[in-house]
Write an enzyme that holds these catalytic residues in place. Structure first.
Site, PDB file in Angstrom:
ATOM      1  N   GLU A  50       0.842  -1.188   0.000  1.00 20.26           N
ATOM      2  CA  GLU A  50       0.000   0.000   0.000  1.00 20.26           C
ATOM      3  C   GLU A  50       0.880   1.242   0.000  1.00 20.26           C
ATOM      4  OE1 GLU A  50      -3.738   1.802   2.655  1.00 20.26           O
ATOM      5  OE2 GLU A  50      -2.556   0.108   3.377  1.00 20.26           O
ATOM      6  N   HIS A  60       1.321  -4.681   4.614  1.00 16.43           N
ATOM      7  CA  HIS A  60       0.517  -5.350   5.634  1.00 16.43           C
ATOM      8  C   HIS A  60       0.624  -6.847   5.375  1.00 16.43           C
ATOM      9  CE1 HIS A  60      -1.208  -1.720   7.189  1.00 16.43           C
ATOM     10  NE2 HIS A  60      -1.764  -1.388   6.034  1.00 16.43           N
ATOM     11  N   TYR A 104      -9.248  -6.414   5.708  1.00 14.79           N
ATOM     12  CA  TYR A 104      -8.598  -5.103   5.800  1.00 14.79           C
ATOM     13  C   TYR A 104      -7.451  -4.990   4.803  1.00 14.79           C
ATOM     14  CZ  TYR A 104      -5.739  -1.304   7.641  1.00 14.79           C
ATOM     15  OH  TYR A 104      -4.989  -0.158   7.762  1.00 14.79           O
ATOM     16  N   ASP A 108      -6.895  -2.570  -0.852  1.00 15.65           N
ATOM     17  CA  ASP A 108      -6.248  -1.912  -1.984  1.00 15.65           C
ATOM     18  C   ASP A 108      -6.025  -2.845  -3.170  1.00 15.65           C
ATOM     19  OD1 ASP A 108      -6.163   0.616  -0.966  1.00 15.65           O
ATOM     20  OD2 ASP A 108      -4.246   0.323   0.048  1.00 15.65           O
ATOM     21  N   GLY A 223     -33.197 -43.761 -37.243  1.00 15.15           N
ATOM     22  CA  GLY A 223     -32.340 -43.929 -38.414  1.00 15.15           C
ATOM     23  C   GLY A 223     -30.947 -44.352 -38.016  1.00 15.15           C
ATOM     24  N   ASP A 224     -30.203 -44.859 -38.996  1.00 15.33           N
ATOM     25  CA  ASP A 224     -28.844 -45.305 -38.731  1.00 15.33           C
ATOM     26  C   ASP A 224     -27.949 -44.144 -38.308  1.00 15.33           C
ATOM     27  OD1 ASP A 224     -29.296 -47.992 -39.285  1.00 15.33           O
ATOM     28  OD2 ASP A 224     -28.994 -47.705 -41.441  1.00 15.33           O
ATOM     29  N   ARG A 226     -24.927 -41.514 -38.458  1.00 15.30           N
ATOM     30  CA  ARG A 226     -24.337 -40.697 -39.520  1.00 15.30           C
ATOM     31  C   ARG A 226     -25.307 -40.423 -40.669  1.00 15.30           C
ATOM     32  NH1 ARG A 226     -19.017 -39.837 -38.650  1.00 15.30           N
ATOM     33  NH2 ARG A 226     -18.009 -41.180 -37.099  1.00 15.30           N
ATOM     34  N   THR A 227     -26.555 -40.279 -40.323  1.00 11.29           N
ATOM     35  CA  THR A 227     -27.531 -39.861 -41.340  1.00 11.29           C
ATOM     36  C   THR A 227     -27.836 -38.373 -41.243  1.00 11.29           C
ATOM     37  OG1 THR A 227     -29.292 -40.564 -39.833  1.00 11.29           O
ATOM     38  CG2 THR A 227     -28.647 -42.121 -41.558  1.00 11.29           C
ATOM     39  N   GLY A 228     -27.256 -37.685 -40.255  1.00  7.36           N
ATOM     40  CA  GLY A 228     -27.449 -36.243 -40.119  1.00  7.36           C
ATOM     41  C   GLY A 228     -28.628 -35.853 -39.252  1.00  7.36           C
TER      42      GLY A 228
END
Length: 352
Positions: A50, A60, A104, A108, A223-224, A226-228
């Site tokens: 400080e 401190h 205390y 700061d 659905g299977d 990897r079909t989106g």
């Protein structure tokens, strides 16, 4: 007869040191304090640098020991400049409230910490007003973790004996809506979507929230891999994504989205949990979270249920079992079924 000068002695677990006009850095000071040879282990050191109004720096320091350390040498905590012949002698006090001293020297902000702060009974002294002040400070914290630390240090009794309630309450107070998921593909890139799926999406998302039915119809898509289907389902708008199991905790489940995506959640598991609530778009229901209080679900939104074909995964196979006939009849009134025979896209870059 002349009186003898009073012998210097402090016997305490917590020491508060003030070094006036000390030019040492926090790092150098910490290094020297850590190196002090004491019969009692040091547990925590916090240093604050400080500046006085005249520009002179001072330090401190809060030092916490594992047990009471008896200091009989008033020069014991002196610091030494590594670059010139200078000693820095502190004012040494017993810290009656380690929490108050820590607060205390925090004022700061230019601080350095080593070790873990040790809570003691005096840290919670002061009765109701101190408790209220600590609660207000916790509410003004920037995160749940910071709030818990404040309560642990300043109201340790509540932290120890009411942690379960505190944890649950702070989850709600510091609840953050999950970040919206951004799809890597726009919904328009799915060029092979069956008419039933396209019509379902248009009937729901093509209307304003006020024009939508009280309990909209859900859709179950089989659905299977990897079909989106996952990417398509997640590209339609703001949603909750529930994969593998149901986690309806407020940290991951939002009441402010338009629909749910239930992905690879087995039908047997969903039946034991919230089949009718989620697929039936029911409103204002509760779920019991493990180790937590019940969570109120606003509901009223449809679910897109995604599954693979085959025993254990297929919702059709599950519902076709004789013991599930009542549930099958209910589901046919609350959801559409779509079975995919090909991917929902043309490009090989999209799959799920």
């Amino acid at each position: 007869m002349p009186s003898h000068p009073k012998r210097f002695q402090i016997n305490a677990k917590n020491y508060f040191l003030t070094y006036p006009q000390c030019s040492l850095s926090k790092e150098e000071s910490l290094s020297q304090l850590q190196a002090l040879n004491t019969p009692i282990n040091k547990k925590f050191i916090k240093i604050c640098r400080e500046l006085h109004e005249d520009g002179q720096p001072h330090l401190h320091v809060l030092i916490q020991f594992e047990g009471k350390y008896c200091c009989q040498n008033q020069r014991f905590f002196d610091l030494v400049s590594p670059t010139r012949s200078a000693h820095f002698h502190p004012n040494i006090q017993r810290a009656k409230s380690s929490s108050d001293v820590k607060t205390y020297i925090d004022k700061d902000g230019d601080t350095l910490v080593w070790g873990e702060f040790q809570v003691d009974g005096r840290s919670a002294r002061g009765g109701c007003q101190t408790s209220n002040d600590a609660a207000a400070e916790a509410l003004n914290a920037s995160s749940k973790e910071e709030a818990l630390q404040i309560i642990r240090e300043k109201i340790p009794e509540k932290y120890l004996f009411q942690f379960h309630n505190l944890n649950s309450n702070l989850d709600r107070i510091f609840d953050k809506t999950p970040e919206p998921w951004l799809p890597p593909f726009h919904v328009s890139s799915f060029t092979n979507v069956p008419d039933e799926m396209r019509q379902w999406a248009e009937n729901y998302f093509g209307k304003s929230s006020a024009a939508r039915p009280e309990r909209p119809i859900s859709i179950i898509i089989e659905g299977d891999s990897r079909t989106g289907k996952t990417m398509w389902a997640r590209s339609l708008g703001p949603h909750n994504y529930l994969s593998g199991h149901l986690d309806l905790n407020s940290r991951v489940y939002s009441n402010k989205v338009e629909y749910n995506v239930i992905d690879d959640v087995t039908p047997q598991y969903l039946k034991l949990k919230h089949w009718k609530e989620l697929i039936g778009a029911q409103r204002d229901w509760q779920t019991n979270c493990k180790y937590g209080k019940p969570v109120q679900i606003k509901g009223g939104i449809p679910s897109i249920v995604l599954c693979n074909p085959g025993e254990g995964a297929s919702y059709k196979v599950f519902l076709d079992k004789e013991e599930n006939t009542p549930l099958k009849n209910w589901t046919f009134h609350n959801a559409k079924f779509v079975f995919l025979n090909s991917p929902l896209y043309q490009s090989s870059t999209q799959s799920s």
